[in-house]
Design a protein around this motif. Structure first.
Motif, PDB file in Angstrom:
ATOM      1  N   THR A  57      -7.558 -60.041  35.716  1.00 51.19           N
ATOM      2  CA  THR A  57      -8.761 -59.274  36.010  1.00 51.19           C
ATOM      3  C   THR A  57      -8.422 -57.789  36.009  1.00 51.19           C
ATOM      4  OG1 THR A  57      -8.366 -59.528  38.387  1.00 51.19           O
ATOM      5  CG2 THR A  57      -9.895 -61.076  37.359  1.00 51.19           C
ATOM      6  N   TYR A  58      -9.413 -56.960  35.761  1.00 55.79           N
ATOM      7  CA  TYR A  58      -9.199 -55.518  35.678  1.00 55.79           C
ATOM      8  C   TYR A  58     -10.493 -54.852  36.102  1.00 55.79           C
ATOM      9  CZ  TYR A  58     -10.364 -57.609  31.162  1.00 55.79           C
ATOM     10  OH  TYR A  58     -10.893 -58.421  30.188  1.00 55.79           O
ATOM     11  N   TYR A  59     -10.356 -53.722  36.816  1.00 56.23           N
ATOM     12  CA  TYR A  59     -11.495 -53.114  37.465  1.00 56.23           C
ATOM     13  C   TYR A  59     -11.520 -51.607  37.267  1.00 56.23           C
ATOM     14  CZ  TYR A  59     -11.521 -57.586  39.912  1.00 56.23           C
ATOM     15  OH  TYR A  59     -11.552 -58.930  40.208  1.00 56.23           O
ATOM     16  N   ALA A  60     -12.712 -51.065  37.360  1.00 48.90           N
ATOM     17  CA  ALA A  60     -12.861 -49.619  37.444  1.00 48.90           C
ATOM     18  C   ALA A  60     -12.365 -49.164  38.810  1.00 48.90           C
ATOM     19  CB  ALA A  60     -14.327 -49.234  37.254  1.00 48.90           C
ATOM     20  N   ASP A  61     -11.843 -47.957  38.858  1.00 44.28           N
ATOM     21  CA  ASP A  61     -11.311 -47.435  40.119  1.00 44.28           C
ATOM     22  C   ASP A  61     -12.381 -47.392  41.205  1.00 44.28           C
ATOM     23  OD1 ASP A  61      -9.046 -44.988  38.628  1.00 44.28           O
ATOM     24  OD2 ASP A  61      -8.802 -47.124  39.040  1.00 44.28           O
TER      25      ASP A  61
END
Length: 123
Positions: A57-61
């Motif tokens: 998974t990867y997210y905006a700051d």
């Protein structure tokens, strides 16, 4: 593949909401999936993504540590759990599928888009 995001609504600041993105027409398990949002008068922005298997998974700051993306390929659904919501999270939220599995934060990488669901966070 057809996508439909749902689960939006009105919530107070500090509250939680879970969005779902259901797919039909084809299995979601071959796609990386992304969540985007668009606030009034602003451009669409990346919220986060999940790879086809669910292992990455990867997210905006701006949402890291507050939002969690998961998926259940057995029911063709991706989820966005949103905690500690802030008024600035108010937006229409969209889910999207990337057939190229690029783990991208750019909207250009996504081939299929669902109708959005509105999230309103009151202060």
């Amino acid at each position: 593949v057809q996508l439909q995001a749902y689960g939006g609504g009105l919530v107070q600041a500090g509250g939680s909401l879970r969005l779902s993105c259901a797919a039909s027409g084809r299995t979601l398990s071959v796609y990386d999936m992304g969540w985007f949002r668009q606030a009034p008068g602003k451009e669409r922005e990346f919220v986060g993504g999940i790879n086809w298997s669910g292992r990455a998974t990867y997210y905006a700051d701006s949402v890291k540590g507050r939002f969690t993306i998961s998926r259940d390929n057995t029911v063709n659904t991706v989820y966005l759990q949103m905690n500690s919501l802030k008024p600035e999270d108010t937006a229409v939220y969209f889910c999207a599928a990337d057939s190229g599995n690029r783990r991208s934060s750019g909207s250009y990488a996504y081939d299929y888009w669902g109708q959005g669901t509105l999230v309103t966070v009151s202060s």
